[in-house]
Design a protein around this motif. Sequence first.
Motif, short mmCIF file in Angstrom:
data_model
loop_
_atom_site.label_atom_id
_atom_site.label_comp_id
_atom_site.label_asym_id
_atom_site.label_seq_id
_atom_site.Cartn_x
_atom_site.Cartn_y
_atom_site.Cartn_z
N VAL A 110 6.29 0.63 -23.56
CA VAL A 110 6.35 -0.10 -22.30
C VAL A 110 5.36 -1.25 -22.39
O VAL A 110 4.16 -1.03 -22.50
N VAL A 111 5.88 -2.46 -22.35
CA VAL A 111 5.05 -3.66 -22.45
C VAL A 111 5.25 -4.47 -21.17
O VAL A 111 6.38 -4.70 -20.75
N VAL A 112 4.12 -4.87 -20.56
CA VAL A 112 4.17 -5.58 -19.29
C VAL A 112 3.40 -6.88 -19.43
O VAL A 112 2.33 -6.93 -20.05
N ASP A 113 3.93 -7.93 -18.83
CA ASP A 113 3.28 -9.22 -18.84
C ASP A 113 2.04 -9.19 -17.94
O ASP A 113 2.00 -8.47 -16.94
N ASP A 114 1.02 -9.98 -18.28
CA ASP A 114 -0.20 -10.03 -17.48
C ASP A 114 0.07 -10.48 -16.04
O ASP A 114 -0.61 -10.04 -15.12
N ASP A 115 1.06 -11.34 -15.84
CA ASP A 115 1.38 -11.78 -14.49
C ASP A 115 1.90 -10.63 -13.63
O ASP A 115 1.67 -10.61 -12.42
N VAL A 116 2.60 -9.69 -14.22
CA VAL A 116 3.10 -8.53 -13.48
C VAL A 116 1.93 -7.65 -13.05
O VAL A 116 1.88 -7.17 -11.92
N ILE A 117 0.98 -7.45 -13.94
CA ILE A 117 -0.21 -6.67 -13.61
C ILE A 117 -1.00 -7.37 -12.50
O ILE A 117 -1.44 -6.73 -11.54
N ALA A 118 -1.14 -8.68 -12.61
CA ALA A 118 -1.86 -9.44 -11.58
C ALA A 118 -1.16 -9.33 -10.23
O ALA A 118 -1.82 -9.17 -9.19
N SER A 119 0.15 -9.38 -10.23
CA SER A 119 0.91 -9.25 -8.99
C SER A 119 0.72 -7.87 -8.36
O SER A 119 0.56 -7.75 -7.14
N ALA A 120 0.73 -6.84 -9.19
CA ALA A 120 0.54 -5.48 -8.67
C ALA A 120 -0.87 -5.29 -8.10
O ALA A 120 -1.04 -4.66 -7.04
N VAL A 121 -1.88 -5.85 -8.76
CA VAL A 121 -3.25 -5.75 -8.26
C VAL A 121 -3.37 -6.53 -6.95
O VAL A 121 -3.99 -6.05 -5.99
N SER A 122 -2.76 -7.71 -6.88
CA SER A 122 -2.78 -8.49 -5.64
C SER A 122 -2.14 -7.72 -4.50
O SER A 122 -2.67 -7.70 -3.38
N ARG A 123 -1.05 -7.07 -4.78
CA ARG A 123 -0.34 -6.30 -3.74
C ARG A 123 -1.20 -5.14 -3.25
O ARG A 123 -1.30 -4.88 -2.05
N THR A 124 -1.86 -4.44 -4.17
CA THR A 124 -2.71 -3.31 -3.79
C THR A 124 -3.89 -3.78 -2.94
O THR A 124 -4.21 -3.18 -1.92
N VAL A 125 -4.54 -4.86 -3.36
CA VAL A 125 -5.68 -5.39 -2.61
C VAL A 125 -5.22 -5.92 -1.26
O VAL A 125 -5.89 -5.73 -0.24
N GLN A 126 -4.07 -6.54 -1.22
CA GLN A 126 -3.52 -7.05 0.04
C GLN A 126 -3.25 -5.92 1.01
O GLN A 126 -3.60 -6.00 2.19
N LEU A 127 -2.67 -4.83 0.54
CA LEU A 127 -2.40 -3.68 1.42
C LEU A 127 -3.70 -3.00 1.85
O LEU A 127 -3.81 -2.53 2.98
N SER A 128 -4.69 -2.95 0.97
CA SER A 128 -5.97 -2.33 1.31
C SER A 128 -6.76 -3.14 2.33
O SER A 128 -7.48 -2.58 3.15
N SER A 129 -6.63 -4.46 2.26
CA SER A 129 -7.42 -5.31 3.15
C SER A 129 -6.70 -5.65 4.45
O SER A 129 -7.34 -6.06 5.41
N GLY A 130 -5.39 -5.51 4.47
CA GLY A 130 -4.63 -5.82 5.68
C GLY A 130 -4.41 -7.30 5.90
O GLY A 130 -4.15 -7.73 7.03
N VAL A 131 -4.51 -8.11 4.87
CA VAL A 131 -4.27 -9.55 5.00
C VAL A 131 -2.84 -9.87 4.56
O VAL A 131 -2.14 -9.02 4.01
N ALA A 132 -2.44 -11.11 4.79
CA ALA A 132 -1.10 -11.54 4.40
C ALA A 132 -1.03 -11.69 2.87
O ALA A 132 -2.05 -11.91 2.21
N PRO A 133 0.17 -11.56 2.29
CA PRO A 133 0.30 -11.65 0.83
C PRO A 133 -0.22 -12.94 0.23
O PRO A 133 -0.75 -12.95 -0.87
N GLY A 134 -0.11 -14.05 0.93
CA GLY A 134 -0.56 -15.32 0.39
C GLY A 134 -2.08 -15.49 0.38
O GLY A 134 -2.58 -16.48 -0.15
N GLN A 135 -2.80 -14.52 0.93
CA GLN A 135 -4.24 -14.64 1.01
C GLN A 135 -4.95 -13.95 -0.16
O GLN A 135 -6.17 -13.94 -0.22
N VAL A 136 -4.20 -13.37 -1.08
CA VAL A 136 -4.78 -12.69 -2.24
C VAL A 136 -4.15 -13.28 -3.50
O VAL A 136 -2.93 -13.33 -3.62
N THR A 137 -4.99 -13.74 -4.42
CA THR A 137 -4.52 -14.22 -5.71
C THR A 137 -5.29 -13.50 -6.81
O THR A 137 -6.49 -13.26 -6.68
#
Length: 193
Positions: A110-137
């Motif tokens: 299973v090989v994943v691109d770094d952008d996919v990992i970054a997107s998943a981390v952004s989504r997790t932090v976004q859900l944890s903080s309660g901010v809009a998706p565009g506020q986490v990069t």
Amino acid sequence: MNNQRLIRRMVRRETHSSRAAASVLAATVLLALCLWLALEAVLMMAGVPALLASPGETGRWLAGLPAATIPGWLAAAGAGIALLGVLLMAAGMAPGRRPRRALASGRCAVVVDDDVIASAVSRTVQLSSGVAPGQVTTTVAGRSARVQVRPTSGLALDAGALTAAASSELARYGLATRITPAVRVASSGAVGQ
């Protein structure tokens, strides 16, 4: 070949870039030079005028080059050729890495691109903080993940809790090289999010 060895081979092939382009380029330049010299030699033996310069003229030009050239320019040309050689050696010996990572899996590669990992981390932090998706990069590079959070105005965020959320998300993947997240909460917030 056993299954684990085959998986390792497949992962290496997907995460490392090939040296084919640099090799083909260098070989093409050398081949063109050799073909030109061979053509000039054949033309000289046939008594036909040279296309660019006969081998005798080229040899005389090279022999007279040090006397006819400013020493500084000659040294600069030598340094440039040496630098080109060092770059070719580095390109041939350094491991070419693609921005991809292997995830832990016992059955398959299973090989994943770094952008996919970054997107998943952004989504997790976004859900944890309660901010809009565009506020986490998030940017993943090397062994680090840089997470930038822009909070909603008037809402205080705990960077430690967000770092823990990002760390747990990255730990779930079982990456061979550990990625350390660095969460930075911006001082200015987003209005109306």
